[in-house]
Each structure stands twice: as structure tokens, then as C-alpha cells.
Design an enzyme around this catalytic site. Structure first.
Site, short mmCIF file in Angstrom:
data_model
loop_
_atom_site.label_atom_id
_atom_site.label_comp_id
_atom_site.label_asym_id
_atom_site.label_seq_id
_atom_site.Cartn_x
_atom_site.Cartn_y
_atom_site.Cartn_z
N SER A 1 0.95 -1.15 -0.03
CA SER A 1 -0.05 -0.01 0.10
C SER A 1 0.90 1.43 -0.07
CB SER A 1 -0.80 -0.08 1.19
OG SER A 1 -1.50 1.19 1.27
N TYR B 1 -1.47 -0.10 10.09
CA TYR B 1 -1.77 -0.71 8.84
C TYR B 1 -0.40 -0.24 8.09
CZ TYR B 1 -3.84 -0.95 4.12
OH TYR B 1 -3.94 -1.07 2.73
P1 NAP Z 1 -11.89 -5.18 0.51
O1 NAP Z 1 -12.73 -4.73 -0.77
O2 NAP Z 1 -12.13 -4.88 1.86
O3 NAP Z 1 -12.02 -6.86 0.29
C1 NAP Z 1 -11.29 -7.48 1.28
C2 NAP Z 1 -11.25 -8.82 0.81
O4 NAP Z 1 -10.53 -9.65 1.70
C3 NAP Z 1 -12.69 -9.76 0.78
O5 NAP Z 1 -12.51 -10.93 0.05
C4 NAP Z 1 -12.56 -10.31 2.31
O6 NAP Z 1 -13.20 -11.45 2.56
C5 NAP Z 1 -11.21 -10.90 2.36
N1 NAP Z 1 -10.75 -10.95 3.84
C6 NAP Z 1 -10.71 -9.88 4.94
N2 NAP Z 1 -10.11 -10.51 5.93
C7 NAP Z 1 -9.62 -11.61 5.46
C8 NAP Z 1 -9.20 -12.62 6.26
N3 NAP Z 1 -8.77 -12.61 7.57
N4 NAP Z 1 -8.91 -13.87 5.54
C9 NAP Z 1 -9.25 -14.15 4.18
N5 NAP Z 1 -9.90 -13.09 3.73
C10 NAP Z 1 -10.15 -11.80 4.26
O7 NAP Z 1 -10.47 -4.71 0.24
P2 NAP Z 1 -9.52 -4.30 -1.08
O8 NAP Z 1 -9.88 -2.76 -0.96
O9 NAP Z 1 -10.09 -5.11 -2.39
O10 NAP Z 1 -8.14 -4.47 -0.73
C11 NAP Z 1 -7.33 -5.80 -0.95
C12 NAP Z 1 -5.96 -5.64 -0.65
O11 NAP Z 1 -5.43 -4.50 -1.10
C13 NAP Z 1 -5.84 -5.54 0.92
O12 NAP Z 1 -4.33 -6.17 1.14
C14 NAP Z 1 -5.48 -3.93 1.00
O13 NAP Z 1 -4.72 -3.63 2.09
C15 NAP Z 1 -4.62 -3.45 -0.42
N6 NAP Z 1 -4.97 -1.98 -0.64
C16 NAP Z 1 -6.19 -1.67 -0.70
C17 NAP Z 1 -6.45 -0.26 -1.14
C18 NAP Z 1 -7.61 0.37 -1.53
O14 NAP Z 1 -7.77 1.74 -1.49
N7 NAP Z 1 -8.76 -0.22 -1.67
C19 NAP Z 1 -5.16 0.53 -1.13
C20 NAP Z 1 -3.75 -0.19 -0.68
C21 NAP Z 1 -3.82 -1.29 -0.46
P3 NAP Z 1 -14.90 -11.20 3.20
O15 NAP Z 1 -15.80 -10.80 1.95
O16 NAP Z 1 -15.42 -12.64 3.68
O17 NAP Z 1 -14.89 -10.39 4.30
#
Ligand code: NAP
Length: 252
Positions: free
Chosen positions: A143, A157
Site C-alpha cells: 500500500s 496498517y
Molecule cells: P476489500 O474490498 O475490503 O476486500 C477484502 C477481501 O479480503 C474480501 O474478499 C474479504 O473477505 C477478504 N478478507 C478480509 N479479511 C480476511 C481474512 N482474515 N482472511 C481471508 N480473507 C479476508 O479490500 P480491497 O480494497 O480489495 O483490498 C485488497 C488489498 O489491497 C488489501 O491487502 C489492502 O490492504 C490493499 N490495498 C487496498 C487499497 C484500497 O484503497 N482499496 C489501497 C492500498 C492497498 P470477506 O468478504 O469474507 O470479508
């Protein structure tokens, strides 16, 4: 249809779901991991199947080692593992460090850091030529927070993602001559539900005018980079940390 299997942790929603759709469209078998929202995971698997792809939803909390072992056993039943996307990650409510509980810190680091390490361990055991594997690729989700530090929001985080940057470089070098490439993608502000889960559903709307491109990124835009890093098109790329942030936090 390829019998090459890819595991996408947290593959049921957001960036992970977009990666799963793209991998399946390329003919790969996809293991769609999720933590608790089975409806979202099953809906994605149904979509992929309807489009002619192969996917299986597997519940596993990456904060739990037994769940991770079961996740990889489920993938073994589908074919040879060729790729892992360490995508599952969580944020938390905005807090200063002097307010953070041990419980909060333990959850943050066990899911974002230890979970990624344990999944990488299981993937290397299957893909590395040192262990009789045929090679493969790992992509970690970092991130932009690792460079910004996220003060008064979630320094925990940001630090967990700093660990991912370092793990990417170290593991890449450890397995560079074993047929396994390890890279990371470092997204900026991406329009997914993660912001709501951190108590800030309006975060994208509030921040976008301050972003270099004046907009947030989409899950698809990040997934494109991840799929490239998994593919043979990036065969000489390892240990790279690719900013997919629309210019946010591109300076060290
Ligand atoms: P998201 O929309 O919140 O989706 C999270 C996903 O992870 C869901 O499928 C959730 O499953 C699953 N999950 C959560 N906790 C888990 C656990 N303990 N074990 C297994 N699965 C788990 O997240 P996102 O925004 O797509 O982010 C994905 C990655 O990108 C993350 O690592 C995040 O830190 C990184 N990231 C995101 C952003 C952003 O702005 N969105 C920016 C920088 C980095 P459920 O549906 O069952 O909850």
C-alpha cells in the site's frame, strides 16, 4: 482450460475479485478465498462459471494457520499451484498509536503480515524447484500507506504494509533461482469497500480532489498490474514493488 491453479486470498470482493475474474478469463483455475461473506464469494464463482471459467470458493481466515493449511490442501485437489496473490488485508478505525490495543495490533499483523508469510511459505513449498515444484509467481499487496505512514489514521496498517514491501524483496532474492518470482503491487486510493470497513465510507469522495489524477483508482486498474506480474510476460521481473497509485506517494 489450463490446469494451473492460482490462489487469491481475499478474492471474493474488491481488488481480489477483479484479479479472480481476469485470471479465470485467461483460462486459469482460481481459488477464491474469503473470510466470512460466503454470499459474495459464491456469487463471484457463479459469475465466473457462467462465463466459462473455473473457480472454487474456499473459506479460510488468513489470520489462522490451520485455515491456511486447509486452503492450500483445497487448491492441491484442483491441480498444480502456479500463482499466489497475497491480497487479503484489513484496515481498522482511525486511531492514534497511543490509543491502540494489543488486540487491534495482533489482528492487524496476524492477517496482513503473518498471513502473507504463511501463505507464501505454503506456496514456495509447492512451486519452488528446490521442493520439486515447477516454479510460479507470488504477488503481494502492499500500500502507498507504507510510504505515507498514515498518521492519526492507522500507523499499524501502514507498518504492516511496510513489512510486506520488505518481505517482497527478501523472499524474491531467497527463491530467485528456484523458479519463483515474488513481486508486490502498491495501490493508492482504490474505490472498494475497504474504506467503509475502516469506518470511512466517504474516504474516496473526500480525498479524490487531492489526488494527483483527481480521482481514485478502480479495482480493475490494480488487477491488471497483478495479473501481469503473475504472467510469463513479466518473466524477468522479481523483487519489484510497482506503485499503482495514480501518482500518489510515488516518491520514497
Ligand atoms: P476489500 O474490498 O475490503 O476486500 C477484502 C477481501 O479480503 C474480501 O474478499 C474479504 O473477505 C477478504 N478478507 C478480509 N479479511 C480476511 C481474512 N482474515 N482472511 C481471508 N480473507 C479476508 O479490500 P480491497 O480494497 O480489495 O483490498 C485488497 C488489498 O489491497 C488489501 O491487502 C489492502 O490492504 C490493499 N490495498 C487496498 C487499497 C484500497 O484503497 N482499496 C489501497 C492500498 C492497498 P470477506 O468478504 O469474507 O470479508
Amino acid at each position: 482450460m489450463s490446469d494451473q491453479v492460482h490462489i487469491v486470498t481475499g478474492g471474493s470482493r474488491g481488488i481480489g475479485a477483479s484479479v479472480c475474474r481476469k485470471l479465470a478469463a485467461l483460462g486459469h483455475t482460481v481459488v477464491v478465498n474469503y473470510a466470512s461473506n460466503s454470499a459474495a464469494a459464491e456469487a463471484l464463482v457463479a459469475d465466473i462459471s457462467q462465463a466459462g471459467g473455473r473457480a472454487q470458493a474456499v473459506q479460510a481466515d488468513v489470520g489462522n494457520e490451520a485455515d491456511i493449511l486447509a486452503l492450500f490442501r483445497a487448491a492441491d485437489d484442483l491441480g498444480d499451484l502456479a500463482g499466489l496473490v497475497n491480497n487479503a488485508g484489513v484496515v481498522d478505525l482511525a486511531q492514534r498509536v497511543d490509543e491502540m490495543s494489543l488486540e487491534r495490533l495482533s489482528r492487524m499483523f496476524s492477517i496482513n503480515v503473518i498471513g502473507s508469510f504463511l501463505c507464501a511459505r505454503e506456496a514456495v513449498k509447492r512451486m519452488s524447484t528446490r521442493h520439486g515444484g515447477k516454479g510460479g509467481a507470488i504477488v503481494n499487496l502492499g500500500s502507498a500507506a507504507s510510504k505515507l505512514g498514515s498518521p492519526a489514521q492507522y500507523v499499524d496498517y501502514a507498518a504492516s504494509k511496510g513489512a510486506i514491501d520488505t518481505m517482497t524483496v527478501g523472499l524474491a532474492l531467497e527463491v530467485a533461482d528456484e523458479g519463483v518470482r515474488v513481486n508486490a503491487v502498491r495501490p493508492g486510493i482504490i474505490d472498494t469497500e475497504i474504506h467503509a470497513s475502516g469506518g470511512a465510507p466517504d474516504r474516496v469522495a473526500q480525498l479524490q480532489s487531492r489526488l494527483p489524477m483527481k480521482r481514485a483508482g478502480t479495482a480493475d486498474e490494480v488487477a491488471e498490474a497483478i495479473v501481469w506480474l503473475l504472467s510469463d510476460q513479466s518473466s524477468y521481473t522479481t523483487g519489484a514493488i510497482l506503485d499503482v497509485s495514480g501518482g500518489r506517494a510515488i516518491l520514497p
